[in-house]
Design a protein around this motif. Sequence first.
Motif, PDB file in Angstrom:
ATOM      1  N   ASN A 124       0.890  -1.181   0.029  1.00 26.77           N
ATOM      2  CA  ASN A 124      -0.029  -0.030  -0.135  1.00 26.77           C
ATOM      3  C   ASN A 124       0.920   1.369  -0.076  1.00 26.77           C
ATOM      4  N   PRO A 125       0.386   2.468  -0.259  1.00 26.60           N
ATOM      5  CA  PRO A 125       1.160   3.599  -0.589  1.00 26.60           C
ATOM      6  C   PRO A 125       1.995   4.181   0.695  1.00 26.60           C
ATOM      7  N   ASP A 126       1.370   3.684   2.032  1.00 28.88           N
ATOM      8  CA  ASP A 126       2.399   4.109   3.385  1.00 28.88           C
ATOM      9  C   ASP A 126       3.351   3.523   3.379  1.00 28.88           C
ATOM     10  N   ASP A 127       3.687   2.286   2.782  1.00 31.99           N
ATOM     11  CA  ASP A 127       4.985   1.303   2.939  1.00 31.99           C
ATOM     12  C   ASP A 127       5.901   1.846   1.700  1.00 31.99           C
ATOM     13  N   LEU A 128       5.652   2.688   0.875  1.00 34.87           N
ATOM     14  CA  LEU A 128       6.658   3.135  -0.275  1.00 34.87           C
ATOM     15  C   LEU A 128       7.571   4.088   0.504  1.00 34.87           C
ATOM     16  N   ARG A 129       8.268   3.618   1.671  1.00 40.32           N
ATOM     17  CA  ARG A 129       9.205   4.275   2.165  1.00 40.32           C
ATOM     18  C   ARG A 129      10.516   3.881   1.845  1.00 40.32           C
ATOM     19  N   PRO A 130      11.590   4.559   1.696  1.00 46.25           N
ATOM     20  CA  PRO A 130      12.784   3.992   1.327  1.00 46.25           C
ATOM     21  C   PRO A 130      13.175   3.081   2.076  1.00 46.25           C
ATOM     22  N   GLU A 131      13.066   2.898   3.478  1.00 47.99           N
ATOM     23  CA  GLU A 131      13.816   1.816   4.426  1.00 47.99           C
ATOM     24  C   GLU A 131      13.011   0.684   3.995  1.00 47.99           C
ATOM     25  N   VAL A 132      11.700   0.598   3.824  1.00 44.60           N
ATOM     26  CA  VAL A 132      10.968  -0.705   3.315  1.00 44.60           C
ATOM     27  C   VAL A 132      11.387  -0.770   2.016  1.00 44.60           C
ATOM     28  N   MET A 133      11.464  -0.244   0.893  1.00 46.76           N
ATOM     29  CA  MET A 133      11.671  -0.493  -0.355  1.00 46.76           C
ATOM     30  C   MET A 133      13.286  -1.020  -0.537  1.00 46.76           C
ATOM     31  N   ARG A 143       9.408  -7.050  -8.260  1.00 46.15           N
ATOM     32  CA  ARG A 143       8.224  -6.211  -8.827  1.00 46.15           C
ATOM     33  C   ARG A 143       7.315  -5.701  -7.483  1.00 46.15           C
ATOM     34  N   VAL A 144       7.020  -4.676  -7.461  1.00 47.99           N
ATOM     35  CA  VAL A 144       5.970  -4.161  -6.394  1.00 47.99           C
ATOM     36  C   VAL A 144       4.907  -3.527  -6.946  1.00 47.99           C
ATOM     37  N   SER A 145       3.681  -4.070  -6.429  1.00 45.61           N
ATOM     38  CA  SER A 145       2.224  -3.673  -7.065  1.00 45.61           C
ATOM     39  C   SER A 145       1.718  -2.751  -5.897  1.00 45.61           C
ATOM     40  N   VAL A 146       1.368  -1.579  -6.280  1.00 46.14           N
ATOM     41  CA  VAL A 146       0.844  -0.749  -5.082  1.00 46.14           C
ATOM     42  C   VAL A 146      -0.819  -0.416  -5.403  1.00 46.14           C
ATOM     43  N   GLY A 147      -1.302  -0.868  -4.159  1.00 46.22           N
ATOM     44  CA  GLY A 147      -2.741  -0.590  -4.166  1.00 46.22           C
ATOM     45  C   GLY A 147      -2.959   0.904  -4.167  1.00 46.22           C
ATOM     46  N   ILE A 148      -3.305   1.667  -5.373  1.00 49.11           N
ATOM     47  CA  ILE A 148      -3.790   3.013  -5.348  1.00 49.11           C
ATOM     48  C   ILE A 148      -5.175   2.976  -5.160  1.00 49.11           C
ATOM     49  N   GLN A 149      -5.837   2.453  -6.106  1.00 46.08           N
ATOM     50  CA  GLN A 149      -7.361   2.381  -6.517  1.00 46.08           C
ATOM     51  C   GLN A 149      -7.780   3.761  -7.187  1.00 46.08           C
ATOM     52  N   SER A 150      -7.474   5.047  -6.613  1.00 50.60           N
ATOM     53  CA  SER A 150      -7.976   6.104  -7.385  1.00 50.60           C
ATOM     54  C   SER A 150      -6.845   7.111  -6.804  1.00 50.60           C
ATOM     55  N   LEU A 151      -6.912   8.335  -7.544  1.00 52.07           N
ATOM     56  CA  LEU A 151      -6.261   9.400  -7.425  1.00 52.07           C
ATOM     57  C   LEU A 151      -7.116  10.671  -7.017  1.00 52.07           C
ATOM     58  N   ASP A 152      -8.269  10.396  -6.732  1.00 50.29           N
ATOM     59  CA  ASP A 152      -9.319  11.345  -6.560  1.00 50.29           C
ATOM     60  C   ASP A 152      -9.560  11.319  -5.159  1.00 50.29           C
ATOM     61  N   ASP A 153      -9.424  12.320  -4.321  1.00 45.03           N
ATOM     62  CA  ASP A 153      -9.262  12.281  -2.972  1.00 45.03           C
ATOM     63  C   ASP A 153     -10.895  11.993  -2.363  1.00 45.03           C
ATOM     64  N   GLU A 154     -11.870  12.400  -3.036  1.00 41.83           N
ATOM     65  CA  GLU A 154     -13.237  12.214  -2.622  1.00 41.83           C
ATOM     66  C   GLU A 154     -13.597  10.660  -2.744  1.00 41.83           C
ATOM     67  N   LEU A 155     -13.055  10.089  -3.685  1.00 42.65           N
ATOM     68  CA  LEU A 155     -13.355   8.483  -4.029  1.00 42.65           C
ATOM     69  C   LEU A 155     -12.400   7.883  -3.010  1.00 42.65           C
ATOM     70  N   LEU A 156     -11.292   8.463  -2.512  1.00 42.59           N
ATOM     71  CA  LEU A 156     -10.321   7.750  -1.576  1.00 42.59           C
ATOM     72  C   LEU A 156     -11.151   7.880  -0.192  1.00 42.59           C
ATOM     73  N   LYS A 157     -11.752   8.808  -0.046  1.00 49.18           N
ATOM     74  CA  LYS A 157     -12.456   9.020   1.288  1.00 49.18           C
ATOM     75  C   LYS A 157     -13.563   7.886   1.401  1.00 49.18           C
ATOM     76  N   GLN A 158     -14.149   7.697   0.215  1.00 47.62           N
ATOM     77  CA  GLN A 158     -15.335   6.858   0.437  1.00 47.62           C
ATOM     78  C   GLN A 158     -14.792   5.467   0.378  1.00 47.62           C
ATOM     79  N   MET A 159     -13.553   5.102   0.123  1.00 49.57           N
ATOM     80  CA  MET A 159     -13.145   4.029   0.224  1.00 49.57           C
ATOM     81  C   MET A 159     -12.341   3.784   1.670  1.00 49.57           C
ATOM     82  N   ASP A 160     -12.307   4.662   2.666  1.00 52.73           N
ATOM     83  CA  ASP A 160     -11.817   4.753   3.968  1.00 52.73           C
ATOM     84  C   ASP A 160     -10.106   4.405   3.519  1.00 52.73           C
TER      85      ASP A 160
END
Length: 438
Positions: A124-133, A143-160
């Motif tokens: 998930n995006p919060d683990d895209l930290r240099p020390e973790v990567m 290969r790293v697959s990041v679950g972003i789902q959307s770059l729309d703030d309103e949709l991100l809020k709806q998805m918690d």
Amino acid sequence: MDRLLTAGFRHNSRRLTRFARPQPSESLPAPDTARKYMLYLHVPFCTVLCPFCSFHRVCFEEHKALRYFKSLRQEIRMAHEAGYRFSDVYVGGGTPTVMPAELAETLGLLHKLSPIESISIETNPDDLRPEVMSQMRDAGVTRVSVGIQSLDDELLKQMDRYEKYGSAAEVIKRLEKAHGFFETLNADMIFNLPYQDERSLLRDIDLLTRQLEVSQVTFYPLMSAESTMRKMLKTMGEVDFDREGHMYRLILDALPDSYQPSSAWCFNRERGTVDEYIIENEEYLGLGSGAMSYLDGVLYSSTFSLNHYNRQVDGGRFGISRRQPLTRRDRLRYFMLMNLFGLSLDKAVAEKRYPGFFWKLAPEILGLKMMGAVRDEGDRLVLTEYGMRVWILIMREFFMAVSDFRDLMRHTIREELDAPGPLETRIPTPDLRPPGTH
């Protein structure tokens, strides 16, 4: 047409994934010692349980996760002792990077036991930290697959996801910093969210492919179990499947020419690992609670109970608790389904794997040709652009059926905890007979 196809695909997908109950598995099939397998590992822990997700996941608690990783490594050793060797690894979840050190230790064990060539992990995006990567790169992750789902703030809020994983602007900054760590950085996106409009979707495409130029982007249609869909009504609204095809065509039209499809929903800017391990690996072994395997024409599912899983492994048994044999015809259909999902079906490979393949599936193949979903290029069948849309629909129904099965498995947790021996899966004695003599 979409509705007619959906009805047919839904019926067939649910038939394939309707695991008979209890139908315990006595053992995994003995491996072919002349080959190396794809390994899927499941890490079910998440710090946020997104309302749209139907995968096997539980709220993260450190002591539970530590116990689980210990069991997972033991199950890996058991598979090795049974004769399985692996070349490629896919770690899904949940959030596999919820405990980076534990994941790194697990991947290190795999490197000691098998000649691993590639490792793909979800995060998930919060683990895209240099020390973790850095830790993941040093553990051999390609290969790293990041679950972003959307770059729309309103949709991100709806998805918690807004409070936990940050705003779209924060996610973009993390993606920028993750460049260069791995051979492939994939952005996992969802389209056809209830309140997602064309402008929001096109903006996502532009940000990822023209501004960030991620090496790979995957656009999944929204697909969840029926129970999850009902829960989503409260926070995300109702899904309109009638507009799914239109939104998919928007994606195909909006993607830059530099992004070429490697499957019906995955697009590469440069050569990289395909997003779905099931495309390039007809057979694969799944380990961990909630993992599924496909071996020797049989689908297997592991227990969804963490306590039952730990108890099984402690007793020297795999976590497998359900099995579903496929008919010969279904095996052929599954082979065609996954190969065409990867955009083409090599005729020689199909005939070698299943003699009489094209004669036995002649009605299905004729129907696909008449629909304009595939074209015959002599040595192979190739998915057309319309066929890509059809395959999105097929795969959506297939994975929704799998999600409904996950619901069933969650309902059997108490049953499995209370069960004595019948559901327990013992380590198979390796069968050293030559392949094909079983």
